[in-house]
Design an enzyme around this catalytic site. Sequence first.
Site, mmCIF file in Angstrom:
data_model
loop_
_atom_site.group_PDB
_atom_site.id
_atom_site.type_symbol
_atom_site.label_atom_id
_atom_site.label_comp_id
_atom_site.label_asym_id
_atom_site.label_seq_id
_atom_site.Cartn_x
_atom_site.Cartn_y
_atom_site.Cartn_z
ATOM 1 N N ASP A 85 0.825 -1.202 0.000
ATOM 2 C CA ASP A 85 0.000 0.000 0.000
ATOM 3 C C ASP A 85 0.860 1.253 0.000
ATOM 4 O OD1 ASP A 85 -2.035 1.823 0.221
ATOM 5 O OD2 ASP A 85 -2.393 1.480 2.355
ATOM 6 N N ASP A 285 -1.716 5.067 -5.789
ATOM 7 C CA ASP A 285 -2.010 4.277 -4.588
ATOM 8 C C ASP A 285 -2.156 2.798 -4.924
ATOM 9 O OD1 ASP A 285 -2.840 3.282 -2.182
ATOM 10 O OD2 ASP A 285 -4.781 4.274 -2.174
#
Length: 452
Positions: A85, A285
């Site tokens: 992440d 992201d």
Amino acid sequence: MGMKKQRIIALTSLFFLGLFATFRGCFSAANQPQLTQKKKGHPTANNRFGSSAVFAVQGNVYPLGYYYVNLKIGSPPKIYDLDIDTGSDLTWVQCDAPCSGCTKPRDRLYKPNNNVVTCVDPVCSAMHPPGSPGCKTPNEQCDYEVTYADDGSSLGVLVKDYFPIQFTNGSNISPRLAFGCGYNQKYSGSHSPPSTAGVLGLGNGKASILSQLRNVGLTRNVLGHCLSGKGGGYLFFGDDLVPSSGIVWAPFSSNSLGKHYSSGPAELVFGGKSTGVKGLIMIFDSGSSYTYFNSQAYQATVNLIKKDLNGKLKDATEDKSLPICWKGTKPFKSVGDVKTHFKPLVLSFTNAKNIQLQLAPEAYLIVTKNGNACLGILNGKEVGLGNLNIIGDISMQDKMVIYDNEKQLIGWAPANCDRLPNVDRDYNEGFCRPHAASLDILGENYLATFSS
């Protein structure tokens, strides 16, 4: 948090009970790691930033909904599968403390062993935002709470333990790094709990594992990933694998978006023509399965795609995989069967010349188990993102994406993500062996404790 389907791990708030301070960037020679060298002439522990590390990635956008790596933590080490992440900083694993909301069997949980981080520790205080509640006393444990844009969260305590890592210079080192031991996980209503043990936070804040590795001089503050559209791929720390040419570089955005990797402004182009949508700030992201546009950009994209299709495909309203899906005269087997009906999208960054992120149909479509094609660009407003725009996994597939925190640049280029790189073969840097050929990142190693 490894949500299936429409998983977003993009925007986080970290709340730590600790004193505010900053990391000290220099470490004495006495605090440098012990290591074993595989071949003479390669960098030693005293050569700061001498190497990189590569990790095999598993997972996919659909149907799994996330990409993850297996990391070893502890001594003796245990393997934890962690959702990669770049939209958050803190790495955390499910914690046997005991644990509420954990999805792993108890023997797969992390158990603290007198290694809790206290509030006086710089690792805690550096992550504590000014103005937030602090610790009552410096010797209290450093608690954390991280919340995600999908309303999921993890509550726990910071701990330190060994991370055995094999570097491209042949050394095997086990730095002692801080991460979260999450004993209370919550997940958003309609989504399944994650199957991973936790999250590998790769944002550009001081809490991230990469920042900690950089602070102790083991690698540069550069990371990259290559996510295959077929599933799998690889992740790397350091700049050894960054090509010397062929990368399109865009500067980090100066807009205040916290610790997220963002660039812009960008203009949205469809089929080679401007959509009139400009000024988009894009967050990159890897914790988001899909790409999210603000309402204006999303509606423009949907309208242009539907107009261009002109009835060539029928709406598949019965397919609830994603909000907008289409069906053909027979089920599609892959995006390759349907991509000729769709035009490419381009994000043209207007703060420099010739900086474009090409989004071919493969970068914004999925084919579901029902054989329908669905739009992998979603309306950010509907999930609480407001005017923010997110480049998710679907749009980063089959590209090497590089986050250079040293130079404040984001880069990308088409790449074959289906095989792990071999440094000697692919980059001719004279490293001692094909470092990614073995997924065992422990090997022969020495434990190394770092203080600041």
